[in-house]
Write a protein that holds these residues in place. Structure first.
Motif, PDB file in Angstrom:
ATOM      1  N   LYS A 169       3.884  14.114  89.450  1.00 43.96           N
ATOM      2  CA  LYS A 169       5.326  13.905  89.376  1.00 43.96           C
ATOM      3  C   LYS A 169       5.735  12.875  88.327  1.00 43.96           C
ATOM      4  O   LYS A 169       6.716  13.064  87.598  1.00 43.96           O
ATOM      5  CB  LYS A 169       5.844  13.482  90.751  1.00 43.96           C
ATOM      6  N   THR A 170       5.001  11.776  88.214  1.00 43.01           N
ATOM      7  CA  THR A 170       5.384  10.708  87.284  1.00 43.01           C
ATOM      8  C   THR A 170       5.327  11.162  85.827  1.00 43.01           C
ATOM      9  O   THR A 170       6.075  10.660  84.987  1.00 43.01           O
ATOM     10  CB  THR A 170       4.456   9.487  87.449  1.00 43.01           C
ATOM     11  N   ARG A 171       4.465  12.142  85.517  1.00 42.10           N
ATOM     12  CA  ARG A 171       4.374  12.664  84.146  1.00 42.10           C
ATOM     13  C   ARG A 171       5.292  13.863  83.954  1.00 42.10           C
ATOM     14  O   ARG A 171       5.766  14.131  82.859  1.00 42.10           O
ATOM     15  CB  ARG A 171       2.921  13.050  83.844  1.00 42.10           C
ATOM     16  N   ARG A 172       5.531  14.605  85.039  1.00 41.24           N
ATOM     17  CA  ARG A 172       6.340  15.820  84.950  1.00 41.24           C
ATOM     18  C   ARG A 172       7.832  15.517  84.815  1.00 41.24           C
ATOM     19  O   ARG A 172       8.523  16.124  83.992  1.00 41.24           O
ATOM     20  CB  ARG A 172       6.111  16.676  86.199  1.00 41.24           C
ATOM     21  N   GLU A 173       8.334  14.575  85.603  1.00 42.64           N
ATOM     22  CA  GLU A 173       9.775  14.331  85.675  1.00 42.64           C
ATOM     23  C   GLU A 173      10.405  13.949  84.325  1.00 42.64           C
ATOM     24  O   GLU A 173      11.463  14.480  83.976  1.00 42.64           O
ATOM     25  CB  GLU A 173      10.080  13.252  86.732  1.00 42.64           C
ATOM     26  N   PRO A 174       9.806  13.019  83.545  1.00 44.24           N
ATOM     27  CA  PRO A 174      10.439  12.666  82.262  1.00 44.24           C
ATOM     28  C   PRO A 174      10.551  13.868  81.315  1.00 44.24           C
ATOM     29  O   PRO A 174      11.583  14.047  80.658  1.00 44.24           O
ATOM     30  CB  PRO A 174       9.493  11.598  81.676  1.00 44.24           C
ATOM     31  N   MET A 175       9.510  14.702  81.272  1.00 37.66           N
ATOM     32  CA  MET A 175       9.545  15.876  80.400  1.00 37.66           C
ATOM     33  C   MET A 175      10.584  16.885  80.877  1.00 37.66           C
ATOM     34  O   MET A 175      11.324  17.467  80.077  1.00 37.66           O
ATOM     35  CB  MET A 175       8.161  16.540  80.337  1.00 37.66           C
ATOM     36  N   LEU A 176      10.645  17.083  82.190  1.00 36.50           N
ATOM     37  CA  LEU A 176      11.594  18.042  82.752  1.00 36.50           C
ATOM     38  C   LEU A 176      13.031  17.569  82.535  1.00 36.50           C
ATOM     39  O   LEU A 176      13.922  18.363  82.228  1.00 36.50           O
ATOM     40  CB  LEU A 176      11.310  18.231  84.247  1.00 36.50           C
ATOM     41  N   ASN A 177      13.240  16.241  82.674  1.00 42.61           N
ATOM     42  CA  ASN A 177      14.570  15.681  82.418  1.00 42.61           C
ATOM     43  C   ASN A 177      14.979  15.896  80.962  1.00 42.61           C
ATOM     44  O   ASN A 177      16.138  16.192  80.670  1.00 42.61           O
ATOM     45  CB  ASN A 177      14.597  14.183  82.756  1.00 42.61           C
ATOM     46  N   ALA A 178      14.011  15.748  80.050  1.00 39.82           N
ATOM     47  CA  ALA A 178      14.291  15.941  78.627  1.00 39.82           C
ATOM     48  C   ALA A 178      14.650  17.404  78.339  1.00 39.82           C
ATOM     49  O   ALA A 178      15.597  17.698  77.608  1.00 39.82           O
ATOM     50  CB  ALA A 178      13.075  15.523  77.790  1.00 39.82           C
ATOM     51  N   VAL A 179      13.879  18.322  78.949  1.00 39.23           N
ATOM     52  CA  VAL A 179      14.146  19.755  78.760  1.00 39.23           C
ATOM     53  C   VAL A 179      15.532  20.112  79.301  1.00 39.23           C
ATOM     54  O   VAL A 179      16.314  20.813  78.642  1.00 39.23           O
ATOM     55  CB  VAL A 179      13.059  20.615  79.459  1.00 39.23           C
ATOM     56  N   ASN A 180      15.861  19.612  80.490  1.00 39.58           N
ATOM     57  CA  ASN A 180      17.168  19.898  81.088  1.00 39.58           C
ATOM     58  C   ASN A 180      18.310  19.292  80.271  1.00 39.58           C
ATOM     59  O   ASN A 180      19.397  19.868  80.183  1.00 39.58           O
ATOM     60  CB  ASN A 180      17.221  19.389  82.527  1.00 39.58           C
ATOM     61  N   ALA A 181      18.038  18.125  79.668  1.00 39.62           N
ATOM     62  CA  ALA A 181      19.051  17.498  78.811  1.00 39.62           C
ATOM     63  C   ALA A 181      19.310  18.372  77.581  1.00 39.62           C
ATOM     64  O   ALA A 181      20.459  18.533  77.151  1.00 39.62           O
ATOM     65  CB  ALA A 181      18.588  16.106  78.382  1.00 39.62           C
ATOM     66  N   ILE A 182      18.236  18.952  77.017  1.00 37.89           N
ATOM     67  CA  ILE A 182      18.397  19.848  75.861  1.00 37.89           C
ATOM     68  C   ILE A 182      19.192  21.086  76.259  1.00 37.89           C
ATOM     69  O   ILE A 182      20.052  21.550  75.509  1.00 37.89           O
ATOM     70  CB  ILE A 182      17.018  20.245  75.281  1.00 37.89           C
ATOM     71  N   VAL A 183      18.922  21.625  77.461  1.00 43.17           N
ATOM     72  CA  VAL A 183      19.689  22.775  77.965  1.00 43.17           C
ATOM     73  C   VAL A 183      21.177  22.427  78.021  1.00 43.17           C
ATOM     74  O   VAL A 183      22.033  23.198  77.570  1.00 43.17           O
ATOM     75  CB  VAL A 183      19.197  23.209  79.369  1.00 43.17           C
ATOM     76  N   ASP A 184      21.490  21.242  78.541  1.00 41.78           N
ATOM     77  CA  ASP A 184      22.889  20.815  78.647  1.00 41.78           C
ATOM     78  C   ASP A 184      23.541  20.687  77.270  1.00 41.78           C
ATOM     79  O   ASP A 184      24.707  21.061  77.087  1.00 41.78           O
ATOM     80  CB  ASP A 184      22.986  19.476  79.397  1.00 41.78           C
ATOM     81  N   VAL A 185      22.790  20.156  76.299  1.00 45.80           N
ATOM     82  CA  VAL A 185      23.305  20.025  74.929  1.00 45.80           C
ATOM     83  C   VAL A 185      23.578  21.404  74.330  1.00 45.80           C
ATOM     84  O   VAL A 185      24.624  21.627  73.702  1.00 45.80           O
ATOM     85  CB  VAL A 185      22.309  19.245  74.034  1.00 45.80           C
ATOM     86  N   MET A 186      22.632  22.339  74.537  1.00 48.00           N
ATOM     87  CA  MET A 186      22.797  23.697  73.998  1.00 48.00           C
ATOM     88  C   MET A 186      24.011  24.385  74.617  1.00 48.00           C
ATOM     89  O   MET A 186      24.777  25.068  73.929  1.00 48.00           O
ATOM     90  CB  MET A 186      21.540  24.544  74.274  1.00 48.00           C
ATOM     91  N   VAL A 187      24.206  24.181  75.924  1.00 48.71           N
ATOM     92  CA  VAL A 187      25.358  24.787  76.604  1.00 48.71           C
ATOM     93  C   VAL A 187      26.660  24.211  76.047  1.00 48.71           C
ATOM     94  O   VAL A 187      27.641  24.938  75.833  1.00 48.71           O
ATOM     95  CB  VAL A 187      25.271  24.576  78.132  1.00 48.71           C
ATOM     96  N   TRP A 188      26.676  22.887  75.786  1.00 50.28           N
ATOM     97  CA  TRP A 188      27.864  22.259  75.195  1.00 50.28           C
ATOM     98  C   TRP A 188      28.169  22.874  73.826  1.00 50.28           C
ATOM     99  O   TRP A 188      29.325  23.200  73.523  1.00 50.28           O
ATOM    100  CB  TRP A 188      27.632  20.753  75.037  1.00 50.28           C
ATOM    101  N   MET A 189      27.127  23.068  73.013  1.00 50.20           N
ATOM    102  CA  MET A 189      27.306  23.651  71.678  1.00 50.20           C
ATOM    103  C   MET A 189      27.849  25.085  71.777  1.00 50.20           C
ATOM    104  O   MET A 189      28.745  25.484  71.034  1.00 50.20           O
ATOM    105  CB  MET A 189      25.976  23.636  70.910  1.00 50.20           C
ATOM    106  N   ILE A 190      27.303  25.839  72.727  1.00 43.44           N
ATOM    107  CA  ILE A 190      27.732  27.233  72.885  1.00 43.44           C
ATOM    108  C   ILE A 190      29.182  27.299  73.358  1.00 43.44           C
ATOM    109  O   ILE A 190      29.953  28.154  72.917  1.00 43.44           O
ATOM    110  CB  ILE A 190      26.786  27.975  73.848  1.00 43.44           C
ATOM    111  N   ASN A 191      29.588  26.379  74.244  1.00 41.51           N
ATOM    112  CA  ASN A 191      30.979  26.348  74.694  1.00 41.51           C
ATOM    113  C   ASN A 191      31.928  26.101  73.524  1.00 41.51           C
ATOM    114  O   ASN A 191      33.035  26.651  73.475  1.00 41.51           O
ATOM    115  CB  ASN A 191      31.173  25.268  75.766  1.00 41.51           C
TER     116      ASN A 191
END
Length: 418
Positions: A169-191
């Motif tokens: 979990k300690t190694r997975r969470e930071p990477m997953l948070n980064a991936v989800n943040a990129i998803v949010d950025v991409m969605v903002w751009m698409i909007n």
């Protein structure tokens, strides 16, 4: 007044209005309406710029979310099974309606025989099973990203996401948070890109109608009417019925929510270009979890082609009737199998029109008349894409409900054991 303003500010309403205006301008101006083509090109290119990165990070996020649960295998198998069954049902509906309404009977082809051609016989070779499987595995993922090879991107990102879910979990969470943040950025751009969607849709429709007009439609008018009827039955009856039967979401709620992505699909004629809008609708309006939507929808946009299956089946019946060919049971089976499996191998076929060649050849139907349909392929493509993304969304809602029910059963069992 406020309601009216809110209604007009709805992007789906704006897109539909833009389609109508574009159609009128194209019909009025004829081929000179191609002057508006750059508006559509800019919109499509902006969407394409964002779609591949979004698909990659969304799949990694979805696979990581599913891979960390006991339902991952069930979700994958249920999704693939759903896609296969609905595609087979779609082509069966097309064959049934083709036999009932006989769109190819009584057509005088003497005036259009000059359009016939045998130049497409070499285009109908479908990839073999093993060619499809090996073609899905990337040897260089960066090359796959560069060439927008969706199947190869899909395989790598699913594998990577599941691998990510297996980290501590300690190694997975930071990477997953980064991936989800990129998803949010991409969605903002698409909007932001979607703000100019009505302008792009206007350009696309004006060019399509102006270039091809409706004159060519007369030759295949009955086929077109039966085709639209089959699409409407599957999209507005079958899919909503499935959602209503297998989930707590009502058929009406599903249909209302799908207006916006259907309008975008009609205008772009691309499941991939519509994917960001489909994902947003499924998550926000239909309450599907991000992990399910991020897995099911990109996969569906790649291999779920029930609209295409209807098209292939009806075209096969149309040409069989046009050339007075009596189809055997074996020919019908060949059409269903080739149409259903063909969607998965479509990445190796240069354009959906040429997959029709494979279907016709499999059933022993002459292919010389295919150029009759090529001028109208854009119109057919727009309509079948709207059905394809509707099927993707229905699958996401159904699979998510199934996972939720499984989770509740597990919790109940654990509580009883405790």
């Amino acid at each position: 007044m406020l309601n009216k303003k809110g209604f007009m500010n709805n992007i789906g309403v704006q897109v539909v209005i833009a389609m109508i205006i574009g159609t009128m301008v194209g019909a009025t101006m004829g081929e000179s309406a191609s002057m508006f083509a750059p508006l559509g090109t800019i919109f499509i290119n902006l969407i394409k710029m964002l779609v591949i990165p979004l698909v990659a990070v969304a799949l990694i996020s979805g696979a990581a979310g599913l891979g960390n649960s006991s339902n991952a295998g069930k979700v994958g198998l249920s999704t693939l099974g759903y896609f296969g069954i609905t595609s087979a049902l779609a082509v069966a509906l097309a064959l049934f309606m083709g036999e009932i309404f006989e769109p190819g009977k009584g057509i005088d082809v003497s005036g259009v025989e000059g359009m016939f051609s045998s130049a497409y016989a070499s285009k109908g070779e479908l990839p073999t099973f093993w060619a499809t499987i090996t073609g899905m595995i990337p040897t260089n993922v960066f090359q796959s990203l560069n060439e927008a090879n969706i199947l190869q991107i899909l395989v790598f990102c699913l594998f990577f996401g599941i691998g990510l879910s297996k980290l501590e979990k300690t190694r997975r969470e930071p990477m997953l948070n980064a991936v989800n943040a990129i998803v949010d950025v991409m969605v903002w751009m698409i909007n932001k890109v979607m703000i100019i969607a009505p302008i792009g849709v206007f350009g696309l429709m004006a060019e399509a109608v102006g270039t091809f007009g409706f004159g060519a439609l007369m030759v295949v008018f009955k086929l077109f009417v039966v085709y639209v009827a089959a699409i409407v039955i599957f999209g507005f009856v079958a899919y909503p019925l499935m959602v209503g039967l297998f989930t707590k979401t009502s058929a009406k709620q599903f249909l209302v929510a799908m207006k916006k992505p259907q309008a975008v699909a009609l205008s772009t004629a691309s499941s991939m270009a519509t994917l960001p809008v489909t994902m947003e609708t499924v998550e926000k309006d239909l309450g599907v979890r991000n992990s399910t939507a991020s897995f099911v929808l990109p996969l569906g946009a790649t291999i779920n082609m029930s609209g295409n299956a209807i098209y292939y089946g009806l075209v096969a019946i149309f040409f069989a009737q046009l050339f007075n060919i009596d189809l055997s049971i074996g020919a019908y089976i060949a059409i269903i199998v080739t149409s259903t499996l063909g969607a998965v191998g479509q990445a190796g076929v240069p354009g959906p029109s040429f997959l029709v060649v494979a279907v016709l050849l499999a059933a022993g139907i002459p292919i010389e008349g295919l150029p009759l349909l090529f001028a109208l392929d854009r119109i057919f493509d727009m309509i079948r894409t709207a059905l394809n993304i509707t099927g993707d969304a229905a699958c996401a809602v159904i699979v998510d409900a199934m996972v939720e029910e499984e989770h509740k059963k597990t919790v109940r069992t654990e509580n009883q054991n405790a």
